[in-house]
Write a protein that holds these residues in place. Structure first.
Motif, PDB file in Angstrom:
ATOM      1  N   GLU A 127      -7.024   8.373 -37.258  1.00  0.00           N
ATOM      2  CA  GLU A 127      -6.713   8.555 -35.844  1.00  0.00           C
ATOM      3  C   GLU A 127      -5.825   9.780 -35.673  1.00  0.00           C
ATOM      4  O   GLU A 127      -4.897   9.998 -36.456  1.00  0.00           O
ATOM      5  N   ILE A 128      -6.096  10.556 -34.622  1.00  0.00           N
ATOM      6  CA  ILE A 128      -5.279  11.726 -34.285  1.00  0.00           C
ATOM      7  C   ILE A 128      -4.879  11.576 -32.822  1.00  0.00           C
ATOM      8  O   ILE A 128      -5.730  11.497 -31.941  1.00  0.00           O
ATOM      9  N   GLU A 129      -3.565  11.540 -32.572  1.00  0.00           N
ATOM     10  CA  GLU A 129      -3.059  11.290 -31.222  1.00  0.00           C
ATOM     11  C   GLU A 129      -2.065  12.370 -30.807  1.00  0.00           C
ATOM     12  O   GLU A 129      -1.128  12.690 -31.544  1.00  0.00           O
ATOM     13  N   GLY A 130      -2.266  12.940 -29.629  1.00  0.00           N
ATOM     14  CA  GLY A 130      -1.305  13.870 -29.067  1.00  0.00           C
ATOM     15  C   GLY A 130      -1.182  15.183 -29.805  1.00  0.00           C
ATOM     16  O   GLY A 130      -0.169  15.866 -29.663  1.00  0.00           O
ATOM     17  N   GLN A 188       0.776  16.304 -23.127  1.00  0.00           N
ATOM     18  CA  GLN A 188      -0.118  17.459 -23.229  1.00  0.00           C
ATOM     19  C   GLN A 188      -0.520  17.953 -21.838  1.00  0.00           C
ATOM     20  O   GLN A 188      -1.470  17.472 -21.239  1.00  0.00           O
ATOM     21  N   GLN A 189       0.224  18.948 -21.346  1.00  0.00           N
ATOM     22  CA  GLN A 189       0.050  19.459 -19.990  1.00  0.00           C
ATOM     23  C   GLN A 189      -0.744  20.758 -19.948  1.00  0.00           C
ATOM     24  O   GLN A 189      -1.031  21.276 -18.861  1.00  0.00           O
ATOM     25  N   ILE A 190      -1.075  21.332 -21.108  1.00  0.00           N
ATOM     26  CA  ILE A 190      -1.893  22.536 -21.169  1.00  0.00           C
ATOM     27  C   ILE A 190      -3.082  22.261 -22.078  1.00  0.00           C
ATOM     28  O   ILE A 190      -3.094  21.281 -22.832  1.00  0.00           O
ATOM     29  N   GLU A 191      -4.086  23.110 -22.003  1.00  0.00           N
ATOM     30  CA  GLU A 191      -5.322  22.892 -22.746  1.00  0.00           C
ATOM     31  C   GLU A 191      -5.055  22.620 -24.225  1.00  0.00           C
ATOM     32  O   GLU A 191      -4.252  23.290 -24.856  1.00  0.00           O
ATOM     33  N   LYS A 231      -7.830  10.651 -22.324  1.00  0.00           N
ATOM     34  CA  LYS A 231      -6.933   9.528 -22.080  1.00  0.00           C
ATOM     35  C   LYS A 231      -5.786   9.894 -21.148  1.00  0.00           C
ATOM     36  O   LYS A 231      -6.003  10.243 -19.998  1.00  0.00           O
ATOM     37  N   ASP A 232      -4.504   9.856 -21.614  1.00  0.00           N
ATOM     38  CA  ASP A 232      -3.351  10.045 -20.732  1.00  0.00           C
ATOM     39  C   ASP A 232      -2.998  11.502 -20.490  1.00  0.00           C
ATOM     40  O   ASP A 232      -2.132  11.805 -19.671  1.00  0.00           O
ATOM     41  N   SER A 233      -3.626  12.429 -21.181  1.00  0.00           N
ATOM     42  CA  SER A 233      -3.350  13.847 -20.975  1.00  0.00           C
ATOM     43  C   SER A 233      -4.004  14.322 -19.680  1.00  0.00           C
ATOM     44  O   SER A 233      -5.187  14.058 -19.449  1.00  0.00           O
ATOM     45  N   PRO A 234      -3.257  15.056 -18.830  1.00  0.00           N
ATOM     46  CA  PRO A 234      -3.861  15.587 -17.607  1.00  0.00           C
ATOM     47  C   PRO A 234      -4.537  16.936 -17.819  1.00  0.00           C
ATOM     48  O   PRO A 234      -5.122  17.492 -16.887  1.00  0.00           O
ATOM     49  N   ALA A 235      -4.462  17.476 -19.041  1.00  0.00           N
ATOM     50  CA  ALA A 235      -4.943  18.833 -19.302  1.00  0.00           C
ATOM     51  C   ALA A 235      -6.345  18.838 -19.888  1.00  0.00           C
ATOM     52  O   ALA A 235      -6.881  17.815 -20.316  1.00  0.00           O
ATOM     53  N   LYS A 236      -6.932  19.987 -19.929  1.00  0.00           N
ATOM     54  CA  LYS A 236      -8.275  20.178 -20.468  1.00  0.00           C
ATOM     55  C   LYS A 236      -8.303  19.875 -21.953  1.00  0.00           C
ATOM     56  O   LYS A 236      -7.502  20.365 -22.727  1.00  0.00           O
ATOM     57  N   MET A 237      -9.270  19.047 -22.358  1.00  0.00           N
ATOM     58  CA  MET A 237      -9.495  18.724 -23.762  1.00  0.00           C
ATOM     59  C   MET A 237     -10.763  19.450 -24.210  1.00  0.00           C
ATOM     60  O   MET A 237     -11.868  19.115 -23.783  1.00  0.00           O
ATOM     61  N   THR A 238     -10.597  20.440 -25.074  1.00  0.00           N
ATOM     62  CA  THR A 238     -11.721  21.214 -25.582  1.00  0.00           C
ATOM     63  C   THR A 238     -12.058  20.750 -26.984  1.00  0.00           C
ATOM     64  O   THR A 238     -11.207  20.761 -27.876  1.00  0.00           O
ATOM     65  N   THR A 239     -13.304  20.315 -27.179  1.00  0.00           N
ATOM     66  CA  THR A 239     -13.706  19.777 -28.471  1.00  0.00           C
ATOM     67  C   THR A 239     -15.002  20.440 -28.929  1.00  0.00           C
ATOM     68  O   THR A 239     -15.961  20.537 -28.162  1.00  0.00           O
ATOM     69  N   ASP A 240     -15.025  20.877 -30.180  1.00  0.00           N
ATOM     70  CA  ASP A 240     -16.215  21.468 -30.778  1.00  0.00           C
ATOM     71  C   ASP A 240     -16.613  20.669 -32.005  1.00  0.00           C
ATOM     72  O   ASP A 240     -15.770  20.386 -32.870  1.00  0.00           O
TER      73      ASP A 240
END
Length: 331
Positions: A122-125, A167-170, A202-211
């Motif tokens: 698991e990887i969180e935050g 996490q408030q930024i991408e 989840k609880d982050s309001p920022a953009k989650m970029t996943t590749d």
């Protein structure tokens, strides 16, 4: 090869008083971001055995041994970890937005997790994390609960990535050159997400970029997203192979974009997140409800230079791709 079979539904003035120079300088220094640290870990939980491994942190000397149930810290960074009581599952938590976490060359095999155990990794935050050149083989999520009362895990048995409110930024997650083979999630009363990988803003309001790049998923199953479940992430799949994956919804990939606002230039906006498929191959994907290979619930979907062969789903439920309330589709 034939183009993918697509079915869609509703696809439609600041003033500062003088202060002493020394105090001002100290304040300026305190507001600077801390030096970032890079942590690189190699982990092994093979043949059903306990987790062992080492981590190296750029700001400290010598490897940090990993193993044994309980909490720990990657000294010299803001990254902590907890190994579950089963001594096989590990959760990394980042305490800032600048540290980088890489899990590389890791091996997981012959593991059976009970209904309540967390995923093996698991990887969180963590705002800059990568899992690369790692293998998961013969992994099972059992429907049988633990002996003591517990809360069933909502995730598949391999890997989950989640955001936190800090996490408030991408922020970014990369899966590169990973292999998942023979991963089974036994049917239960709990809807599990992502047989191989679960991605949740989840609880982050920022953009989650996943590749997800150059990765292979063979005979992987789960309730939603046989191989991958994504919720509110911007997801790119490139040069990856999905073979004989199975789910209730989204035999290979289940992609969901919700109405949860995302910060854009510090302004919360609601919009559909993108799923982009490039140069990838999908073969013999099966869904018992929707999306034999891919199911998209809201979102912008595009696919290019990819092949879809022998998808299976109920009549007119997207043998290859199912689009539900999708705002755009590009081929």
């Amino acid at each position: 090869s034939d183009p993918p079979q697509i079915y869609s539904q509703m696809c439609t003035s600041y003033t500062m008083r003088a202060v002493p120079v020394l105090v001002a300088l100290l304040l300026a220094v305190s507001l600077q971001p801390s030096e970032s640290a890079s942590a690189r870990c190699t982990l092994t939980a093979a043949g059903g055995g306990p987790l062992v491994g080492t981590c190296a942190v750029s700001t400290t000397m010598g490897p940090i041994p990993i193993g044994g149930a309980g909490p720990g810290a990657l000294t010299g960074s803001g990254i902590t970890y907890t190994i579950d009581a089963n001594a096989r599952s590990i959760k990394f938590t980042c305490g800032n937005d600048v540290d980088e976490l890489t899990i590389a060359g890791s091996v997981y095999s012959g593991q059976t997790l009970d209904s309540c155990a967390p995923p093996l990794l698991e990887i969180e935050g963590c705002s800059n994390s990568t899992v690369s050149s790692s293998t998961w083989t013969g992994i099972t999520r059992s429907a049988i609960p633990a002996l003591l009362p517990c809360t069933p895990s909502p995730y598949g048995p391999c890997l989950s990535v989640t955001g936190v409110a800090r996490q408030q930024i991408e922020w970014f997650f990369f899966s590169t050159s990973n292999t998942f083979t023979s991963v089974v999630v036994e049917p239960s009363s709990v809807t599990r997400r992502g047989g191989a990988i679960s991605l949740e803003r989840k609880d982050s309001p920022a953009k989650m970029t996943t590749d997800v790049i150059s990765s292979t998923f063979t005979t992987v199953s789960c309730e939603t997203g046989g191989a991958i479940q994504s919720t509110d992430a911007h997801l790119l799949i490139r040069n990856s192979t999905f073979t004989t994956d199975k789910a209730v919804r989204g035999g290979a990939i289940n992609f969901k974009s919700t109405d949860l606002p995302e910060l854009v230039n510090n302004v919360p906006l609601v919009f559909d997140k993108p799923l982009v498929i490039q140069m990838s191959t999908f073969t013999t994907g099966t869904a018992s409800e929707q999306g034999g290979m891919i199911a998209v619930y809201k979102g912008d979907f595009s696919t290019a230079d990819s092949t879809y062969t022998t998808g299976n789903a109920p009549d007119r439920m997207g043998e290859c791709v199912w689009l539900n309330e999708c705002s755009s589709y590009t081929e």
